[in-house]
Design an enzyme around this catalytic site. Sequence first.
Site, PDB file in Angstrom:
ATOM      1  N   ASP A  44       4.761   3.929  -9.965  1.00 25.28           N
ATOM      2  CA  ASP A  44       4.814   2.465 -10.089  1.00 25.28           C
ATOM      3  C   ASP A  44       5.577   2.150 -11.365  1.00 25.28           C
ATOM      4  O   ASP A  44       5.231   2.657 -12.436  1.00 25.28           O
ATOM      5  CB  ASP A  44       3.399   1.875 -10.201  1.00 25.28           C
ATOM      6  CG  ASP A  44       2.590   2.073  -8.921  1.00 25.28           C
ATOM      7  OD1 ASP A  44       3.180   1.944  -7.831  1.00 25.28           O
ATOM      8  OD2 ASP A  44       1.392   2.383  -9.026  1.00 25.28           O
ATOM      9  N   ASP A  49      -2.458   0.237   3.861  1.00 22.51           N
ATOM     10  CA  ASP A  49      -3.467   0.316   2.807  1.00 22.51           C
ATOM     11  C   ASP A  49      -4.835   0.435   3.467  1.00 22.51           C
ATOM     12  O   ASP A  49      -5.182  -0.372   4.329  1.00 22.51           O
ATOM     13  CB  ASP A  49      -3.432  -0.932   1.918  1.00 22.51           C
ATOM     14  CG  ASP A  49      -2.199  -0.931   1.027  1.00 22.51           C
ATOM     15  OD1 ASP A  49      -1.654   0.154   0.778  1.00 22.51           O
ATOM     16  OD2 ASP A  49      -1.783  -2.023   0.598  1.00 22.51           O
TER      17      ASP A  49
END
Lengths: 251, 192
Positions: A130, A11
Amino acid sequence: MLKKRIIPCLDIKEGRTVKGTNFKDLRDAGDAVELAALYAEKGADELVFLDISASLENRSTLIELCERVAAVIDIPFTVGGGIGSLKDATRLLEAGADKISINSAALRRPELVDELAQEFGKQFITVAIDSKWDQDQFAVFSHGGTRRTPRELREWVQELESRGAGEILLTSMQGDGTKEGFDLPMYRQLADIQIPLIASGGAGCKEHFLEVLRMPQVDAALAASLFHFKELAIGDLKSYLNENKIPIRHA
Amino acid sequence: MIAVVDYNAGNTRSLMNRLQDLGIKATLTKDADVIAQASKVIFPGVGAAKAAMSSLQAADLEDCLKSYKKPFLGICLGMQLMGEHSEEGDQSLLGLLDFEVQEFKGVPKVPHMGWNSIFNLKGPLYRGLAEKADLYFVHSYYVPLSDFSSAGCNYGIDFSAGLERDNFFGCQFHPEKSGPAGSLILKNFAAL
């Protein structure tokens, strides 16, 4: 035989890894490129960089990062976060990305997937999803999992296949960060998927990787903090999977 | 000096980076004279056959590649374009070698994406490489096995991972994305 892939995910915010790491052998724990190079050396099969700042003003730092990664990494890598146009994709391709990952932009305007596949070929287009079990179905969420969409997982995947997506990166929102294992019922929904599938969310130990990679429809497994904090070494994980008859590349 | 053919068909940056890391002198060019003068040519490519052939024609590079007599390495789509014809969009190709590019059928997933082992390795490109080494592939069409296959791979069927005839070499995998095994192949090509 085609091998199952192990993918560390980084990330990124303003060019640096966000969650931090436990690697004492890194000079700068926040430097994404140094960490990426270490993973490549330790046997990662591929890398994913997700820019979580993902605002327009940070576009140039993501491109710069991409160039720096491409300069030192000799395995494939995917870049995602806020990509919404052909122009973004072109700049990342030119910066050396092997694949781009799009998520909310595809939900907002699904035709973008067709356009990207037409322009760059489907091998360049990973669509990230997601999802979690919600009101009797696996629902698809946008905006980093904050907004529920009316879409159901399996139908969305089928639509993406027909629009020209080259790969699906499916994150279980229920599993993400829990370290309780990959969401096997979710991946079971996609038994008939026709493009490569990366499982993400919930990895806590090597047994979890074995469970999910035993599923024929799952081609790769992704994890972040588990690798960053050295709770599991990629080499040990690969040896374990190999002992358990999962086809794995020996680096 | 190796000329890497630049015709707007894919990720040349990674290839140029790898060559530089390995200390191999290379220049990215679309200039037919530079290509003709180069000691070797690398012909990369990703994407669709039709778009790539159109780009080659637009850059007026077809004749220059066809008449090249020194070591020539096609990578991924670059290797496929060396054939006669592709099932992908019923497209005519460069015709450097006699083969037909076919579509993967009856396999669970297309593209064939990821690390796969290569076998029956022949010729100088694979010198020092172990049988069943894993290389990185990403493609939806393939070149069947033939007399000039220098490496095989299996994805549903056996197909050509590598080609060699006279001065022409091809690899279906991406050596620039295949870690140390891929680097070895690039070094072997540079040393020809």
